[in-house]
Each structure stands twice: as structure tokens, then as C-alpha cells.
Design a protein around this motif. Structure first.
Motif, PDB file in Angstrom:
ATOM      1  N   MET A   1      11.290 -30.625 -57.016  1.00 49.04           N
ATOM      2  CA  MET A   1      12.455 -30.496 -56.134  1.00 49.04           C
ATOM      3  C   MET A   1      13.434 -29.494 -56.742  1.00 49.04           C
ATOM      4  SD  MET A   1      15.076 -33.496 -54.829  1.00 49.04           S
ATOM      5  CE  MET A   1      13.768 -34.475 -54.077  1.00 49.04           C
ATOM      6  N   LYS A   2      13.799 -28.466 -55.979  1.00 52.71           N
ATOM      7  CA  LYS A   2      14.727 -27.449 -56.462  1.00 52.71           C
ATOM      8  C   LYS A   2      16.151 -27.999 -56.507  1.00 52.71           C
ATOM      9  CE  LYS A   2      12.013 -23.549 -54.740  1.00 52.71           C
ATOM     10  NZ  LYS A   2      11.989 -22.374 -53.825  1.00 52.71           N
ATOM     11  N   LYS A   3      16.925 -27.492 -57.466  1.00 56.08           N
ATOM     12  CA  LYS A   3      18.278 -27.991 -57.658  1.00 56.08           C
ATOM     13  C   LYS A   3      19.310 -27.003 -57.120  1.00 56.08           C
ATOM     14  CE  LYS A   3      21.634 -29.341 -61.212  1.00 56.08           C
ATOM     15  NZ  LYS A   3      21.955 -29.370 -62.650  1.00 56.08           N
ATOM     16  N   VAL A   4      20.348 -27.530 -56.474  1.00 52.12           N
ATOM     17  CA  VAL A   4      21.512 -26.757 -56.055  1.00 52.12           C
ATOM     18  C   VAL A   4      22.743 -27.579 -56.411  1.00 52.12           C
ATOM     19  CG1 VAL A   4      20.296 -25.602 -54.170  1.00 52.12           C
ATOM     20  CG2 VAL A   4      21.516 -27.730 -53.724  1.00 52.12           C
ATOM     21  N   CYS A   5      23.906 -26.931 -56.407  1.00 50.07           N
ATOM     22  CA  CYS A   5      25.123 -27.697 -56.676  1.00 50.07           C
ATOM     23  C   CYS A   5      26.254 -27.243 -55.773  1.00 50.07           C
ATOM     24  CB  CYS A   5      25.540 -27.601 -58.148  1.00 50.07           C
ATOM     25  SG  CYS A   5      26.262 -26.023 -58.634  1.00 50.07           S
ATOM     26  N   VAL A   6      27.205 -28.137 -55.585  1.00 46.06           N
ATOM     27  CA  VAL A   6      28.394 -27.872 -54.779  1.00 46.06           C
ATOM     28  C   VAL A   6      29.603 -28.162 -55.659  1.00 46.06           C
ATOM     29  CG1 VAL A   6      29.719 -28.522 -52.739  1.00 46.06           C
ATOM     30  CG2 VAL A   6      27.217 -28.468 -52.626  1.00 46.06           C
ATOM     31  N   LEU A   7      30.431 -27.150 -55.881  1.00 43.69           N
ATOM     32  CA  LEU A   7      31.638 -27.314 -56.685  1.00 43.69           C
ATOM     33  C   LEU A   7      32.795 -27.656 -55.761  1.00 43.69           C
ATOM     34  CD1 LEU A   7      31.189 -24.269 -59.105  1.00 43.69           C
ATOM     35  CD2 LEU A   7      30.253 -26.589 -59.297  1.00 43.69           C
ATOM     36  N   GLY A   8      33.227 -28.910 -55.818  1.00 43.92           N
ATOM     37  CA  GLY A   8      34.264 -29.398 -54.913  1.00 43.92           C
ATOM     38  C   GLY A   8      33.745 -30.560 -54.089  1.00 43.92           C
ATOM     39  N   THR A   9      34.600 -31.543 -53.882  1.00 43.85           N
ATOM     40  CA  THR A   9      34.183 -32.754 -53.160  1.00 43.85           C
ATOM     41  C   THR A   9      35.070 -33.016 -51.944  1.00 43.85           C
ATOM     42  OG1 THR A   9      35.510 -34.049 -54.722  1.00 43.85           O
ATOM     43  CG2 THR A   9      33.136 -33.919 -55.140  1.00 43.85           C
ATOM     44  N   GLY A  10      35.593 -31.945 -51.348  1.00 42.38           N
ATOM     45  CA  GLY A  10      36.325 -32.098 -50.100  1.00 42.38           C
ATOM     46  C   GLY A  10      35.376 -32.375 -48.947  1.00 42.38           C
ATOM     47  N   SER A  11      35.913 -32.436 -47.739  1.00 44.35           N
ATOM     48  CA  SER A  11      35.085 -32.792 -46.582  1.00 44.35           C
ATOM     49  C   SER A  11      33.990 -31.764 -46.320  1.00 44.35           C
ATOM     50  CB  SER A  11      35.970 -32.961 -45.344  1.00 44.35           C
ATOM     51  OG  SER A  11      36.699 -31.775 -45.070  1.00 44.35           O
ATOM     52  N   TRP A  12      34.320 -30.474 -46.389  1.00 46.32           N
ATOM     53  CA  TRP A  12      33.329 -29.449 -46.081  1.00 46.32           C
ATOM     54  C   TRP A  12      32.278 -29.354 -47.176  1.00 46.32           C
ATOM     55  CZ3 TRP A  12      30.521 -27.725 -42.731  1.00 46.32           C
ATOM     56  CH2 TRP A  12      30.053 -26.413 -42.598  1.00 46.32           C
ATOM     57  N   GLY A  13      32.684 -29.409 -48.423  1.00 45.67           N
ATOM     58  CA  GLY A  13      31.718 -29.403 -49.505  1.00 45.67           C
ATOM     59  C   GLY A  13      30.772 -30.591 -49.427  1.00 45.67           C
ATOM     60  N   THR A  14      31.313 -31.745 -49.071  1.00 47.93           N
ATOM     61  CA  THR A  14      30.491 -32.947 -48.939  1.00 47.93           C
ATOM     62  C   THR A  14      29.491 -32.806 -47.806  1.00 47.93           C
ATOM     63  OG1 THR A  14      32.292 -34.322 -49.804  1.00 47.93           O
ATOM     64  CG2 THR A  14      30.543 -35.450 -48.591  1.00 47.93           C
ATOM     65  N   ALA A  15      29.932 -32.285 -46.679  1.00 45.17           N
ATOM     66  CA  ALA A  15      29.031 -32.107 -45.528  1.00 45.17           C
ATOM     67  C   ALA A  15      27.892 -31.153 -45.869  1.00 45.17           C
ATOM     68  CB  ALA A  15      29.816 -31.598 -44.332  1.00 45.17           C
ATOM     69  N   LEU A  16      28.216 -30.078 -46.576  1.00 39.72           N
ATOM     70  CA  LEU A  16      27.174 -29.120 -46.958  1.00 39.72           C
ATOM     71  C   LEU A  16      26.221 -29.717 -47.997  1.00 39.72           C
ATOM     72  CD1 LEU A  16      29.278 -25.839 -47.117  1.00 39.72           C
ATOM     73  CD2 LEU A  16      27.622 -26.510 -45.359  1.00 39.72           C
ATOM     74  N   ALA A  17      26.755 -30.503 -48.915  1.00 42.50           N
ATOM     75  CA  ALA A  17      25.905 -31.171 -49.897  1.00 42.50           C
ATOM     76  C   ALA A  17      24.932 -32.121 -49.211  1.00 42.50           C
ATOM     77  CB  ALA A  17      26.772 -31.928 -50.899  1.00 42.50           C
ATOM     78  N   LEU A  18      25.414 -32.841 -48.213  1.00 39.79           N
ATOM     79  CA  LEU A  18      24.548 -33.736 -47.447  1.00 39.79           C
ATOM     80  C   LEU A  18      23.452 -32.953 -46.728  1.00 39.79           C
ATOM     81  CD1 LEU A  18      27.305 -36.080 -45.997  1.00 39.79           C
ATOM     82  CD2 LEU A  18      25.408 -36.834 -47.463  1.00 39.79           C
ATOM     83  N   SER A  19      23.825 -31.800 -46.171  1.00 44.13           N
ATOM     84  CA  SER A  19      22.837 -30.974 -45.474  1.00 44.13           C
ATOM     85  C   SER A  19      21.758 -30.483 -46.434  1.00 44.13           C
ATOM     86  CB  SER A  19      23.530 -29.766 -44.825  1.00 44.13           C
ATOM     87  OG  SER A  19      24.415 -30.172 -43.812  1.00 44.13           O
ATOM     88  N   LEU A  20      22.157 -30.046 -47.605  1.00 43.85           N
ATOM     89  CA  LEU A  20      21.192 -29.583 -48.597  1.00 43.85           C
ATOM     90  C   LEU A  20      20.298 -30.721 -49.086  1.00 43.85           C
ATOM     91  CD1 LEU A  20      23.592 -27.219 -50.550  1.00 43.85           C
ATOM     92  CD2 LEU A  20      21.536 -26.490 -49.318  1.00 43.85           C
ATOM     93  N   ALA A  21      20.893 -31.902 -49.248  1.00 48.69           N
ATOM     94  CA  ALA A  21      20.105 -33.058 -49.681  1.00 48.69           C
ATOM     95  C   ALA A  21      19.056 -33.425 -48.635  1.00 48.69           C
ATOM     96  CB  ALA A  21      21.026 -34.242 -49.950  1.00 48.69           C
ATOM     97  N   LYS A  22      19.432 -33.335 -47.373  1.00 48.36           N
ATOM     98  CA  LYS A  22      18.480 -33.628 -46.290  1.00 48.36           C
ATOM     99  C   LYS A  22      17.362 -32.594 -46.231  1.00 48.36           C
ATOM    100  CE  LYS A  22      21.928 -36.134 -43.634  1.00 48.36           C
ATOM    101  NZ  LYS A  22      23.045 -36.005 -42.666  1.00 48.36           N
TER     102      LYS A  22
END
Length: 335
Positions: free
Chosen positions: A1-22
Motif C-alpha cells: 500500500m502506497k503512503k501519502v500524507c496530509v499536513l493539516g486536520t481542518g475540514s478540507w484536509g480531512t475530507a481529502l485524507a478520507l478520499s485518499l484512504a478510500k
């Protein structure tokens, strides 16, 4: 599984992190606050900024930025626009040549007036940079409602890599080579959305909002062309698309802030009520200064600047816009 990261835990960063996780990436989000990281990892939900969106097993949070970026193929910078330089500075000497930076903040740097790609390039001159923008509320992306966004970069290969990473049945991603236009469309539409909120707060109707949005995209295009953008970009997702969604939805904090100003709230009271960064406020100040230096006429931006910084009453600002000297609609757009 390839790794990515999101710097920031605001609403938009969280939504994008969820999309990448899916999309089956191993995703790490970074926060400055250890207590927030511990809380989200335990409860599997970012209740502060995006309540109701449950975290899958392949999405975790850390307060250690080195842990977050290590071996990450894509590093998403999801912080307010005025924090982008600070975050890029933290990354100095820590990135390899293959890692791609994806900025999702929409704004211009206060003081310098620089686009955020210019800010990142100053701090990280050898990095691969991609801008992600477009009409996209975090709340709807997290619910997997059909959404389209756009990515732009000086490197088509980097843009396509990011396009592939985020594409899903509910999130369609386009590429656009006009980095300047994509950045400016996302930053400047916040000004117009703030103005649309003021009109709503004053009790004006659909006619007023349509006028503001239409003349607003003209202003955005006028300044954008002067700064090197292509006019066609402002007819797309990061221009009209983002303008529509931000001016018409209560998800938009820029519009909500404008509504409060229109109702008579002070700027301090408005920010206390919204509780999150309102990018349109800073964007108004920066765009006002940049337009002045370039000799670009931006009456809507100037009017909102007057409301925010010169004590101009919102109703008087509208009156001044409506009673300006008569004009030809398509003059001075740059076409």
C-alpha cells in the motif's frame, strides 16, 4: 500500500485524507496538537472539523511531521494560505526529488501578494508542486457526493500523478496547465463570495447576487490576465465553478461571514462566530493592494475593502457600486 500524507486536520484536509484512504493509500494526517492526534486516533473521527465522517483503519493522525512525510509519495498541504510558507519551511531538507507537494489552500500571501506556488518555490525550490482547486465543499466530498475538481502544475506528469491518486467514482479530477489562473481563481472567488454574503445579510435577492457574481468573475479575470493567467481558465472549475458553489452555499464560511457583516456584526464578532479561517477577508486586502500596484480596476473588491477596513456601511458600498459611471459590459476585461 502506497503512503501519502496530509499536513493539516481542518475540514478540507480531512475530507481529502478520507478520499485518499478510500483509494487504498496508507494515509497519515499531521496536526500540531498531540491531544488532537490522540483524540482522533482513539475516536476515529475528526469531530472538531468534520463530524460524522468515520476514519478507516488506513487513516491515522500524528503530531510528528517527520513521521507523516517519511516515504509519502504525495504530501498534501492543507493549512490556511497564510501558513503555507511556515509549513514549507518545516519541510526544508526533508523531501526527496520524487515527492510531490499538493497545495489545497486558496489565497495570496499577505504582505508580498505572491501566489502560493511562488511561496512554495521560494522555500522549496526543487520540489514538484501541484495546485488542487475547484468547487468542493469538504462536507459533500466526505459524503461521497459527486464532485469535480482541477489540478494544475508546471509539470504535466506531476499533475497526472495527483489526478490518478484522487480520482474515484465520486471525485472526478481534471488537469489544467494554467497554474496562475487556477491559483487566482481559487483565491479571488473568496472575495466575491464574501460580498455575496453581505448582500444576503442585507436582505437583497437573486438579482443582486447574479449581478455580483457576474461582475465578480469579470474582476477576477481582469486581474488574472494582468498577472499572466489565461482568460478561459476563469470559465472553468476554479473560476465560475468555484464561484458558484462558494457564493450560493451555507457550507461556505466566506459567504456565512459576509452574511454576518451584512447584518451589522463587527469583523471581530464575525470571526468569533465562524470559528475558522475566512480566506476572503485576507484575500480582499491582498487583492486590493495588488490591483492598485498594477493599475487594475476592481470596484467590487474596493467596495468590500472599504467595508472591512474603512468603516464603509455595507448598504452604502452597494449604493456606490450601483451609481458608478455607466460602462460597456465587455470593455477592459482583456479579451
Amino acid at each position: 500500500m502506497k503512503k501519502v500524507c496530509v499536513l493539516g486536520t481542518g475540514s478540507w484536509g480531512t475530507a481529502l485524507a478520507l478520499s485518499l484512504a478510500k483509494n487504498k493509500f496508507e494515509v497519515f494526517m499531521w496536526t500540531r496538537r498531540k491531544e488532537q492526534a490522540d483524540y482522533i486516533n482513539k475516536n476515529r473521527e475528526n469531530t472538531e472539523y468534520l463530524p460524522g465522517a468515520k476514519f478507516p483503519e488506513n487513516l491515522n493522525v500524528t503530531d510528528n511531521i517527520d513521521e507523516a512525510i517519511k516515504d509519502s509519495e504525495i504530501i498534501v498541504i492543507a493549512v490556511p494560505s497564510q501558513s503555507v510558507r511556515e509549513i514549507c519551511s518545516k519541510l526544508k531538507g526533508k523531501l526527496n526529488s520524487n515527492q510531490i507537494l499538493v497545495n489545497v489552500a486558496k489565497g495570496l500571501e499577505k504582505g508580498s501578494g505572491k501566489r502560493l506556488s511562488e511561496v512554495c518555490k521560494e522555500e522549496l525550490p526543487n520540489s514538484k508542486y501541484v495546485m488542487l482547486s475547484g468547487p468542493s465543499h469538504a462536507e459533500e466530498v466526505a459524503k461521497e457526493l459527486p464532485t469535480t475538481i482541477v489540478v494544475s502544475s508546471e509539470s504535466i506528469e506531476s499533475a497526472q500523478t495527483v489526478q490518478d491518486a484522487f480520482m474515484s467514482p465520486s471525485l472526478r479530477v481534471y488537469t489544467n496547465p494554467d497554474l496562475i489562473g487556477v491559483e487566482l481563481g481559487g483565491a479571488l472567488k473568496n472575495i466575491v463570495a464574501f460580498g455575496a454574503g453581505i448582500c444576503d445579510g442585507l436582505g437583497y435577492g437573486d438579482n443582486t447576487k447574479a449581478a455580483l457574481m457576474t461582475r465578480g468573475i469579470t474582476e477576477i479575470s481582469r486581474l488574472g490576465i494582468a498577472m499572466g493567467a489565461k482568460v478561459i481558465t476563469f470559465t472553468g472549475l476554479s473560476g465560475i465553478g468555484d464561484l458558484i458553489v462558494t457564493c450560493t452555499s451555507m457550507h461556505s464560511r466566506n459567504r456565512r461571514a459576509g452574511i454576518l457583516i451584512g447584518k451589522g456584526y463587527s469583523l471581530e464578532e464575525t470571526l468569533k462566530e465562524i470559528k475558522m479561517v475566512v480566506e476572503g477577508i485576507t484575500a480582499t486586502e491582498v487583492a486590493h493592494d495588488v490591483a492598485k500596484k498594477l493599475g487594475i480596476d476592481m470596484p467590487i473588491t474596493n467596495a468590500i475593502y472599504g467595508v472591512l477596513h474603512e468603516g464603509l456601511e455595507p448598504s452604502e458600498a452597494i449604493n456606490r457600486l450601483m451609481t458608478r459611471n455607466k460602462k460597456n459590459e465587455v470593455e477592459h476585461i482583456g479579451l
